[in-house]
Design a protein around this motif. Structure first.
Motif, PDB file in Angstrom:
ATOM      1  N   MET A   1       0.864  -1.183   0.000  1.00  0.00           N
ATOM      2  CA  MET A   1       0.000   0.000   0.000  1.00  0.00           C
ATOM      3  C   MET A   1       0.893   1.223   0.000  1.00  0.00           C
ATOM      4  O   MET A   1       1.767   1.336   0.884  1.00  0.00           O
ATOM      5  CB  MET A   1      -0.780   0.029   1.315  1.00  0.00           C
ATOM      6  CG  MET A   1      -2.138  -0.522   1.214  1.00  0.00           C
ATOM      7  SD  MET A   1      -2.893  -0.371   2.853  1.00  0.00           S
ATOM      8  CE  MET A   1      -4.557  -0.547   2.359  1.00  0.00           C
TER       9      MET A   1
ATOM     10  N   VAL B   1      -4.154   5.719   1.897  1.00  0.00           N
ATOM     11  CA  VAL B   1      -5.158   5.648   2.965  1.00  0.00           C
ATOM     12  C   VAL B   1      -5.276   7.005   3.670  1.00  0.00           C
ATOM     13  O   VAL B   1      -4.417   7.875   3.489  1.00  0.00           O
ATOM     14  CB  VAL B   1      -4.772   4.555   3.996  1.00  0.00           C
ATOM     15  CG1 VAL B   1      -5.003   3.170   3.426  1.00  0.00           C
ATOM     16  CG2 VAL B   1      -3.344   4.694   4.468  1.00  0.00           C
TER      17      VAL B   1
ATOM     18  N   LYS C   1       0.213   5.897   5.610  1.00  0.00           N
ATOM     19  CA  LYS C   1       0.745   4.603   6.039  1.00  0.00           C
ATOM     20  C   LYS C   1       2.262   4.637   6.002  1.00  0.00           C
ATOM     21  O   LYS C   1       2.840   5.134   5.051  1.00  0.00           O
ATOM     22  CB  LYS C   1       0.223   3.508   5.103  1.00  0.00           C
ATOM     23  CG  LYS C   1       0.584   2.129   5.572  1.00  0.00           C
ATOM     24  CD  LYS C   1       0.547   1.118   4.449  1.00  0.00           C
ATOM     25  CE  LYS C   1       1.361  -0.094   4.770  1.00  0.00           C
ATOM     26  NZ  LYS C   1       2.802   0.083   4.646  1.00  0.00           N
TER      27      LYS C   1
ATOM     28  N   ARG D   1       0.500  -7.020   8.020  1.00  0.00           N
ATOM     29  CA  ARG D   1      -0.673  -7.135   7.158  1.00  0.00           C
ATOM     30  C   ARG D   1      -0.269  -7.374   5.697  1.00  0.00           C
ATOM     31  O   ARG D   1      -0.814  -8.236   5.025  1.00  0.00           O
ATOM     32  CB  ARG D   1      -1.500  -5.855   7.298  1.00  0.00           C
ATOM     33  CG  ARG D   1      -2.724  -5.808   6.431  1.00  0.00           C
ATOM     34  CD  ARG D   1      -3.528  -4.532   6.678  1.00  0.00           C
ATOM     35  NE  ARG D   1      -4.580  -4.403   5.697  1.00  0.00           N
ATOM     36  CZ  ARG D   1      -4.382  -3.916   4.485  1.00  0.00           C
ATOM     37  NH1 ARG D   1      -3.196  -3.501   4.101  1.00  0.00           N
ATOM     38  NH2 ARG D   1      -5.396  -3.850   3.633  1.00  0.00           N
TER      39      ARG D   1
ATOM     40  N   ALA E   1      -6.970   3.136  -1.306  1.00  0.00           N
ATOM     41  CA  ALA E   1      -7.645   2.017  -0.644  1.00  0.00           C
ATOM     42  C   ALA E   1      -8.969   2.439  -0.034  1.00  0.00           C
ATOM     43  O   ALA E   1      -9.086   3.535   0.525  1.00  0.00           O
ATOM     44  CB  ALA E   1      -6.753   1.456   0.456  1.00  0.00           C
ATOM     45  N   ASN E   2      -9.959   1.559  -0.174  1.00  0.00           N
ATOM     46  CA  ASN E   2     -11.264   1.819   0.442  1.00  0.00           C
ATOM     47  C   ASN E   2     -11.939   0.497   0.819  1.00  0.00           C
ATOM     48  O   ASN E   2     -13.113   0.303   0.581  1.00  0.00           O
ATOM     49  CB  ASN E   2     -12.141   2.634  -0.520  1.00  0.00           C
ATOM     50  CG  ASN E   2     -13.338   3.228   0.182  1.00  0.00           C
ATOM     51  OD1 ASN E   2     -14.465   2.778   0.014  1.00  0.00           O
ATOM     52  ND2 ASN E   2     -13.104   4.234   1.006  1.00  0.00           N
ATOM     53  N   ALA E   3     -11.146  -0.433   1.342  1.00  0.00           N
ATOM     54  CA  ALA E   3     -11.584  -1.785   1.745  1.00  0.00           C
ATOM     55  C   ALA E   3     -11.780  -2.699   0.535  1.00  0.00           C
ATOM     56  O   ALA E   3     -12.357  -2.304  -0.475  1.00  0.00           O
ATOM     57  CB  ALA E   3     -12.833  -1.758   2.589  1.00  0.00           C
ATOM     58  N   GLY E   4     -11.277  -3.915   0.693  1.00  0.00           N
ATOM     59  CA  GLY E   4     -11.381  -4.886  -0.401  1.00  0.00           C
ATOM     60  C   GLY E   4     -10.146  -4.900  -1.282  1.00  0.00           C
ATOM     61  O   GLY E   4     -10.172  -5.438  -2.386  1.00  0.00           O
ATOM     62  N   THR E   5      -9.041  -4.343  -0.794  1.00  0.00           N
ATOM     63  CA  THR E   5      -7.844  -4.310  -1.637  1.00  0.00           C
ATOM     64  C   THR E   5      -7.238  -5.703  -1.800  1.00  0.00           C
ATOM     65  O   THR E   5      -6.623  -5.991  -2.804  1.00  0.00           O
ATOM     66  CB  THR E   5      -6.775  -3.355  -1.074  1.00  0.00           C
ATOM     67  OG1 THR E   5      -6.434  -3.772   0.250  1.00  0.00           O
ATOM     68  CG2 THR E   5      -7.277  -1.932  -1.049  1.00  0.00           C
ATOM     69  N   ARG E   6      -7.444  -6.581  -0.792  1.00  0.00           N
ATOM     70  CA  ARG E   6      -6.916  -7.947  -0.932  1.00  0.00           C
ATOM     71  C   ARG E   6      -7.734  -8.722  -1.965  1.00  0.00           C
ATOM     72  O   ARG E   6      -7.356  -9.829  -2.338  1.00  0.00           O
ATOM     73  CB  ARG E   6      -6.888  -8.657   0.421  1.00  0.00           C
ATOM     74  CG  ARG E   6      -8.214  -9.121   0.925  1.00  0.00           C
ATOM     75  CD  ARG E   6      -8.134  -9.644   2.331  1.00  0.00           C
ATOM     76  NE  ARG E   6      -7.750  -8.617   3.298  1.00  0.00           N
ATOM     77  CZ  ARG E   6      -7.009  -8.834   4.372  1.00  0.00           C
ATOM     78  NH1 ARG E   6      -6.564 -10.031   4.628  1.00  0.00           N
ATOM     79  NH2 ARG E   6      -6.725  -7.848   5.199  1.00  0.00           N
TER      80      ARG E   6
ATOM     81  N   LYS F   1     -15.204   0.938   2.923  1.00  0.00           N
ATOM     82  CA  LYS F   1     -14.435   1.207   4.152  1.00  0.00           C
ATOM     83  C   LYS F   1     -15.268   1.255   5.450  1.00  0.00           C
ATOM     84  O   LYS F   1     -14.960   0.562   6.414  1.00  0.00           O
ATOM     85  CB  LYS F   1     -13.680   2.524   3.960  1.00  0.00           C
ATOM     86  CG  LYS F   1     -12.823   2.958   5.114  1.00  0.00           C
ATOM     87  CD  LYS F   1     -11.404   2.509   4.926  1.00  0.00           C
ATOM     88  CE  LYS F   1     -10.399   3.115   5.855  1.00  0.00           C
ATOM     89  NZ  LYS F   1     -10.756   3.180   7.234  1.00  0.00           N
TER      90      LYS F   1
ATOM     91  N   ASP G   1     -16.561  -2.092   6.326  1.00  0.00           N
ATOM     92  CA  ASP G   1     -15.458  -2.955   6.766  1.00  0.00           C
ATOM     93  C   ASP G   1     -15.086  -2.614   8.211  1.00  0.00           C
ATOM     94  O   ASP G   1     -14.913  -3.485   9.051  1.00  0.00           O
ATOM     95  CB  ASP G   1     -14.273  -2.745   5.816  1.00  0.00           C
ATOM     96  CG  ASP G   1     -13.083  -3.633   6.132  1.00  0.00           C
ATOM     97  OD1 ASP G   1     -12.529  -3.497   7.232  1.00  0.00           O
ATOM     98  OD2 ASP G   1     -12.705  -4.457   5.294  1.00  0.00           O
TER      99      ASP G   1
ATOM    100  N   ASP H   1     -16.476  -9.697   7.851  1.00  0.00           N
ATOM    101  CA  ASP H   1     -15.836  -9.431   6.555  1.00  0.00           C
ATOM    102  C   ASP H   1     -15.319 -10.771   6.054  1.00  0.00           C
ATOM    103  O   ASP H   1     -14.597 -11.464   6.771  1.00  0.00           O
ATOM    104  CB  ASP H   1     -14.672  -8.442   6.811  1.00  0.00           C
ATOM    105  CG  ASP H   1     -13.885  -8.117   5.556  1.00  0.00           C
ATOM    106  OD1 ASP H   1     -14.401  -8.342   4.454  1.00  0.00           O
ATOM    107  OD2 ASP H   1     -12.742  -7.628   5.688  1.00  0.00           O
TER     108      ASP H   1
HETATM  109  N1  UDP Z   1      -6.506   0.574   5.950  1.00  0.00           N
HETATM  110  C1  UDP Z   1      -5.876   1.732   6.396  1.00  0.00           C
HETATM  111  N2  UDP Z   1      -4.596   1.642   6.868  1.00  0.00           N
HETATM  112  C2  UDP Z   1      -3.897   0.459   6.924  1.00  0.00           C
HETATM  113  C3  UDP Z   1      -4.557  -0.695   6.475  1.00  0.00           C
HETATM  114  C4  UDP Z   1      -5.846  -0.608   6.002  1.00  0.00           C
HETATM  115  O1  UDP Z   1      -6.471   2.800   6.340  1.00  0.00           O
HETATM  116  O2  UDP Z   1      -2.744   0.440   7.353  1.00  0.00           O
HETATM  117  C5  UDP Z   1      -7.862   0.674   5.395  1.00  0.00           C
HETATM  118  C6  UDP Z   1      -7.837   0.570   3.874  1.00  0.00           C
HETATM  119  O3  UDP Z   1      -8.815   1.430   3.312  1.00  0.00           O
HETATM  120  C7  UDP Z   1      -8.220  -0.872   3.635  1.00  0.00           C
HETATM  121  C8  UDP Z   1      -9.247  -1.042   4.758  1.00  0.00           C
HETATM  122  O4  UDP Z   1      -8.692  -0.360   5.860  1.00  0.00           O
HETATM  123  O5  UDP Z   1      -8.729  -1.093   2.346  1.00  0.00           O
HETATM  124  C9  UDP Z   1      -9.530  -2.465   5.123  1.00  0.00           C
HETATM  125  O6  UDP Z   1      -8.365  -3.146   5.423  1.00  0.00           O
HETATM  126  P1  UDP Z   1      -8.304  -4.710   5.493  1.00  0.00           P
HETATM  127  O7  UDP Z   1      -7.134  -5.089   6.329  1.00  0.00           O
HETATM  128  O8  UDP Z   1      -9.651  -5.255   5.888  1.00  0.00           O
HETATM  129  O9  UDP Z   1      -7.974  -5.158   4.000  1.00  0.00           O
HETATM  130  P2  UDP Z   1      -8.811  -4.965   2.641  1.00  0.00           P
HETATM  131  O10 UDP Z   1     -10.267  -4.835   3.004  1.00  0.00           O
HETATM  132  O11 UDP Z   1      -8.270  -3.743   1.971  1.00  0.00           O
HETATM  133  O12 UDP Z   1      -8.537  -6.192   1.868  1.00  0.00           O
END
Ligand code: UDP
Length: 250
Positions: free
Chosen positions: A74, A79, A83, A90, A125-130, A170, A173, A179
């Motif tokens: 990331m 974010v 970060k 993570r 990033a806005n959740a769901g990046t994985r 986001k 999440d 989730d």
């Molecule tokens: N996020 C953040 N800082 C971090 C990690 C995550 O702001 O260091 C935010 C980011 O928008 C991310 C969301 O939290 O997409 C959800 O994170 P998660 O670990 O659930 O992974 P993701 O949903 O992106 O797969």
């Protein structure tokens, strides 16, 4: 926190079974062997593939197959709160689960001793990046011409205000009850990635999987369309034949 209105409309205006708008472009980077750019709502993710190439350090080589090494990252300003750059727990975890999902679809036995390097850069990033990650990376692998069983669409489902919802953003999440990201091969029904954060009843879980599988099929079509657009030769006006070089008189 109330994230779904009484008439079933979510925080960002979607219905519970609605995906965010998805955009996929294949072949966006010139120096990578394969690449893709994916937007999943406000997520913006770039994937680049290099290889198969000789694996270094050598002790990591597998004489029977290629190894797929994915690095999920990331960027600092992807974010809200900046970060800290560099790997953390993570990103190491996400890199591992995406590497394993991609390793399953690539015909790695065709390329012994090599490494297929996949870089996933989250620009926003806005959740769901994985989930956007393997969606982009599998298109990039196909763009690199690497033989593979299939593409790997991925999406998160979850539970928010006691309702099962598709493709969490986001706020959902962060403040939701569960989730459940999945990645799969829609053609065979094989699930290649599944994680779960939070709690669901068995019936909610079944509904979530049903929603996720349906969405993966739709994402799969968007992935295929991106590759078709990249590799369909546009019909252009006939180019004039190249003139034969005139013979020099000696
Ligand atoms: N996020 C953040 N800082 C971090 C990690 C995550 O702001 O260091 C935010 C980011 O928008 C991310 C969301 O939290 O997409 C959800 O994170 P998660 O670990 O659930 O992974 P993701 O949903 O992106 O797969």
């Amino acid at each position: 926190m109330k994230l779904i209105s009484d008439d079933g409309i979510r925080y960002d205006g979607r219905k519970v079974d609605e995906l965010r708008p998805i955009r996929i472009e294949a072949g966006v980077l010139k120096r990578a062997d394969g690449s893709a750019y994916v937007e999943f709502g406000k997520n913006k993710v770039l994937a680049a593939v290099y290889g198969p190439r000789e694996c270094h350090p050598r002790h990591m080589q597998n004489p029977a197959k290629a190894i797929v090494q994915c690095k999920y990252n990331m960027i600092a300003f992807s974010v809200g709160d900046r970060k800290r750059p560099g790997p953390d727990r993570r990103s190491v975890e996400i890199s591992k689960i995406i590497s394993e999902a991609l390793d399953y679809v690539v015909f790695t036995e065709n390329f012994p001793r090599t490494s297929i390097d996949v870089y996933i850069e989250v620009l926003q990033a806005n959740a769901g990046t994985r989930c956007a990650g393997p969606t982009a990376a599998s298109v990039a692998l196909a763009d690199a011409g690497i033989p593979m069983k299939d593409l790997v669409p991925s999406v998160a489902v979850g539970k928010v205000n006691d309702q099962v919802v598709l493709d969490l953003q986001k706020e959902e999440d962060n403040y939701g009850q569960a989730d459940l990201p999945i990645a799969m091969i829609p053609r065979t029904g094989e699930i290649l990635l599944m994680q779960m954060d939070g709690h669901m009843t068995r019936a909610e879980f079944d509904r979530a999987i049903e929603l996720g599988v349906g969405a993966c099929k739709r994402i799969y079509d968007i992935q295929k369309d991106a590759l078709a657009r990249r590799y369909t030769v546009e019909k252009t006006e006939e180019e004039p034949a190249e003139e034969a070089p005139s013979e020099q008189e000696g």
